[in-house]
Design an enzyme around this catalytic site. Structure first.
Site, PDB file in Angstrom:
ATOM      1  CG  ASP A 152      -2.285   0.528   0.354  1.00  0.00           C
ATOM      2  OD1 ASP A 152      -2.261   1.154   0.545  1.00  0.00           O
ATOM      3  OD2 ASP A 152      -2.904  -0.486   0.897  1.00  0.00           O
ATOM      4  CG  HIS A 229      -5.609   3.820   1.063  1.00  0.00           C
ATOM      5  ND1 HIS A 229      -5.371   2.281   0.446  1.00  0.00           N
ATOM      6  CD2 HIS A 229      -6.536   4.113   0.549  1.00  0.00           C
ATOM      7  CE1 HIS A 229      -5.991   1.820   0.161  1.00  0.00           C
ATOM      8  NE2 HIS A 229      -6.265   3.059   0.068  1.00  0.00           N
ATOM      9  CB  SER A 558      -9.097   0.079  -0.468  1.00  0.00           C
ATOM     10  OG  SER A 558      -8.414   0.861  -1.234  1.00  0.00           O
TER      11      SER A 558
END
Length: 780
Positions: A152, A229, A558
């Site tokens: 990520d 994220h 996600s």
């Protein structure tokens, strides 16, 4: 007259509860003798912006009640000085009454005990630490010893979600490293939770053509996460317990990951430039290193776009990298993508990958809208700022042939004379994607709030600076328009959002979650499973646009993906010898089809509808049931080669992917015989017989009988039936024959095949389309 307690005040009660429980604040002897208890004194909006002056004023006010500043300091528990003004203190009933009579005091509220509910998604899935003994959290030791690799945007290591408290030594099979870099010190920032951290950027540097940390966005040449994220997904999968967390007072409670004792290996492959790209070269290198490092699970909230690459096309680096990981026993979990609700938009479709769709949970944030005619409607928002009292409300209609064209959210053209000091209503068909531009236009024109009428969904977009962006469906939006048109001076009041959770709220498949059928291989059901991915509260980078004290609520597949990654870690701890396919089978065959509440699950879209396997695969993940599935549909390298040959790929391409010389049979094998925990027939004209093999992982002496729910217009039979297992027979093959009564082309119809021994119900979805005017090649 008693006023209702606001959701913000209730949030303070929860904060106070955490302070009392976790910090062990003592009560003075003098206060105890007078039977004092904690009260919250709510003073409303702050009078100025200096936090110290606000706190001092709280002490002064309390001193006038209790008699001295020193006693006030002893009795003061908490000073609220940022979002609004107020404090919590230990008061007797008489003191509380006296305080309530002061002119500056809005309300005095006795402390009440509330159950902590964040992250709500884990309670929703039955993984609360307070759940019954059937909960797999204690039996799996919360995933201790399992390593989750996260590909990520990196990690923010200072987050409390990554504390190592209570963790034992680093698992002995870990062979990875922790790399220092820009503002990331391996010695300081890696620990027994974050056991490895690396970054890969050679690929993106080659594409971007300039240093990554000179763009308009901050970036770090290290594992440190500038985007947020990666921190969010890592903490969702394996974050440690952190009490007293909320998003601006919403969803208050204790936040944690699915496997709180699992360890994290961070592979930064996505960068905070352009549209946060992740280079295929970097991703593949991360796969390579992760396989070497000894991870047990790989979590990728990353995808590409439609049209898809084939499984043997090296440009699909996720398919390639995951194939090699799975071949070495590493379970790979990937996002289905966010292009729903359109059909055939699901990504990461290779059969060796667990592909995750997104669902909502049983939590919502209702926000009331009161019109000048005293009618109140409920929308949804993450609005925790000051209540907007009755103010002017407009819907920007114009003259001409298209009077409503100026009221479209994504193309608002407003001027300050029209909008200043007012709340604006607009309509959109783009869903939440229209909210940022609409809110920016309203704020720029001096508006004080926005009501967005759109297709009803649960995913919310938090507007910055506590600007109220309240979402309603078209029906409510139309009723508000009718009111605006009916009165000369339309008014509206916007209240703060509240948090509600539990049975009143039904789970749904999220509007944005990508749907099947699989556009690359229609006979391979995708997605496999659904998990919570809407309004998920987890850690983030402090540089994130909407961060609140290190945490943020985000939505997307996600967010759903690391939920499954965390559950896989729990299953791996319980069943270390299970293959990735066995784990996927356990998840799919035990999933909730009707939701934890027992009621049917709907899929958001236009219109909403009952779910089918193309929305959520086997259903919403049911972790506790997956730990004891009874039977599994297992697969290994030979099964995946069977699939590649059935897809018609060239021997040379298959050999490159598998790393071994492969020659497919002259007669192409049937893709329908891949040993998946599902059966999908894209083109049924004549009776078709498919085979499946199940492995008994329950009681060695078991008898399973088949229950068939045939898709509409089909006849389905199974043999042998029943399946009889004993100490020497733990694997059995059966045949399913499906024929159709339709004599025309149809869409897909859905059913199921369930094997039950009165303890387990091992269910696989059936999806069948009849085609007499041939659309695909025969599936024989």
């Amino acid at each position: 007259m008693t006023c209702p307690i606001s959701s913000v005040v209730l949030g303070f009660l929860l904060c106070l509860l955490c302070v009392l429980n976790d910090q062990g604040i003592s009560i003075t002897v003098a206060a105890a003798k007078t039977n004092s208890r904690v009260h919250i004194v709510y003073l409303g909006e702050r009078q100025h912006d200096n936090p110290k002056l606000i706190t001092d004023s709280h002490h002064d006010l309390l001193a006038t009640i209790v008699g001295s500043k020193s006693l006030a300091s002893e009795l003061m528990v908490y000073s609220y000085r940022h979002g609004f003004s107020g404090f919590a203190a230990k008061l007797t009933e008489a003191q509380a009454q006296k305080c309530a009579e002061l002119p500056d005091v809005v309300r005095v509220i006795p402390n009440t005990l509330y159950k902590l509910q964040t992250t709500r998604s884990w309670d929703f899935l039955g993984l609360s630490p307070q759940s019954p003994s059937s909960n797999i959290l204690p039996s799996s030791d919360m995933g201790d010893g399992v390593i989750i690799g996260v590909l990520d945007s990196g990690i923010w290591p200072e987050s409390k979600s990554f504390n190592e408290e209570g963790l034992g030594p680093v698992p002995s099979h870990w062979k990875g490293i922790c790399e220092s870099g820009e503002k990331f010190n391996a010695t300081l920032h890696c620990n027994r939770k974050i056991i490895g951290a690396r970054w890969f950027n050679d690929g993106i540097l080659a594409e971007y053509g300039q240093p990554l940390n000179t763009s308009e966005r901050t970036e770090f040449m290290s594992p440190r996460d500038a985007h947020g994220h990666g921190t969010h997904t890592a903490s969702t999968a394996a974050g440690s317990f952190v009490t007293n967390v909320s998003y601006k007072g919403l969803g208050h409670g204790t936040v944690r990951g699915g496997a709180p004792n699992a360890r994290l290996a961070i592979y930064k492959v996505c960068w905070n430039v352009l549209v946060s790209p992740c280079s295929g070269a970097d991703i593949l290198k991360a796969f390579d290193e992760a396989i070497h490092d000894g991870v047990d699970v790989l979590s990728l909230s990353i995808g590409g776009s439609v049209p898809l690459y084939s499984d043997v096309d090296e440009r699909d680096v996720i398919a390639t990298g995951s194939f090699h990981a799975v071949a070495r026993g590493i379970t790979v979990v990937c996002a289905a993508s966010n292009d729903g609700p359109s059909a055939q938009t699901v990504q990461n479709t290779s059969p060796w990958i667990i592909t995750v769709a997104a669902s909502t949970t049983d939590r919502a944030f209702p926000t009331s809208i009161t019109l000048g005619n005293n009618k109140t409607f409920l929308g949804q928002a993450m609005f925790t700022g000051l209540e907007i009292g009755f103010t002017s409300l407009i819907y920007p209609e114009s003259g001409g042939l298209e009077p409503t064209a100026t009221g479209v959210c994504e193309s608002l053209s407003l001027n300050k004379t029209m909008v200043s000091g007012k709340v604006v209503l607009c309509f959109t068909s783009l869903g939440w994607r229209a909210v940022p531009s609409a809110s920016a236009a309203v704020k720029e024109a001096g508006g004080v709030g926005l009501i967005v009428a759109k297709n009803p969904t649960n995913g919310l977009y938090p507007c910055s600076d506590d600007f109220p962006c309240i979402e309603v469906d078209y029906e409510i939006g139309t009723r508000i328009v009718f009111y605006i048109r009916s009165t000369r001076y339309p008014l509206v009041k916007l209240n703060r959002s509240k948090t509600i959770a539990g049975k009143p709220i039904l789970a749904k498949v999220a509007d944005f979650s990508s749907r099947g059928p699989n556009s690359a291989a229609p006979a391979i059901l995708k997605p496999d499973i659904a998990a919570p991915g809407v309004n998920i509260l987890a850690a983030t980078s402090p540089l994130h646009s909407f961060v609140d004290a290190g945490y943020v609520m985000l939505s997307g597949t996600s967010m759903a993906t690391p939920h499954v990654s965390g559950i896989v870690a729990l299953l791996k701890a319980l069943h270390p010898n299970w293959s990735p396919a066995a784990i996927r089978s356990a998840l799919v065959t035990s999933a909730w089809r009707n939701g934890p509440s027992g009621l049917p699950i709907f899929a958001e879209g236009s219109p909403q509808k009952l779910t089918n396997p193309f929305d959520f695969g086997g259903g919403i993940v049911h972790p506790n049931a997956a730990a004891n599935p009874g039977l599994v549909y297992d697969m290994g390298a030979a099964d995946y080669i069977h699939y590649l040959c059935a897809m018609g790929y060239k021997n040379s391409a298959i050999s490159r992917l598998t790393g071994q010389a492969t020659t497919c049979p002259i007669m192409r094998p049937s893709i329908l015989d891949i040993n998946l925990p599902s059966i999908t027939i894209p083109s049924l004209r004549h009776p078709i017989t498919v085979t499946r093999t199940v492995t008994n992982v329950g009681d060695p002496k078991s008898v399973y009988e088949a229950t068939i729910d045939p898709p509409l217009g089909t006849v389905v039979s199974v043999k042998p039936n029943p399946l009889v297992f004993n100490s020497t027979v733990q694997k059995l093959t059966f045949e399913i024959t499906i024929s159709t009564t339709h004599q025309m082309n149809t869409g897909y119809y859905f059913g199921s095949l369930t094997w039950t021994d009165r303890v387990h119900a091992v269910r696989i979805p059936l999806s069948v389309r009849t085609e007499f005017l041939q659309h695909f090649a025969d599936y024989h």
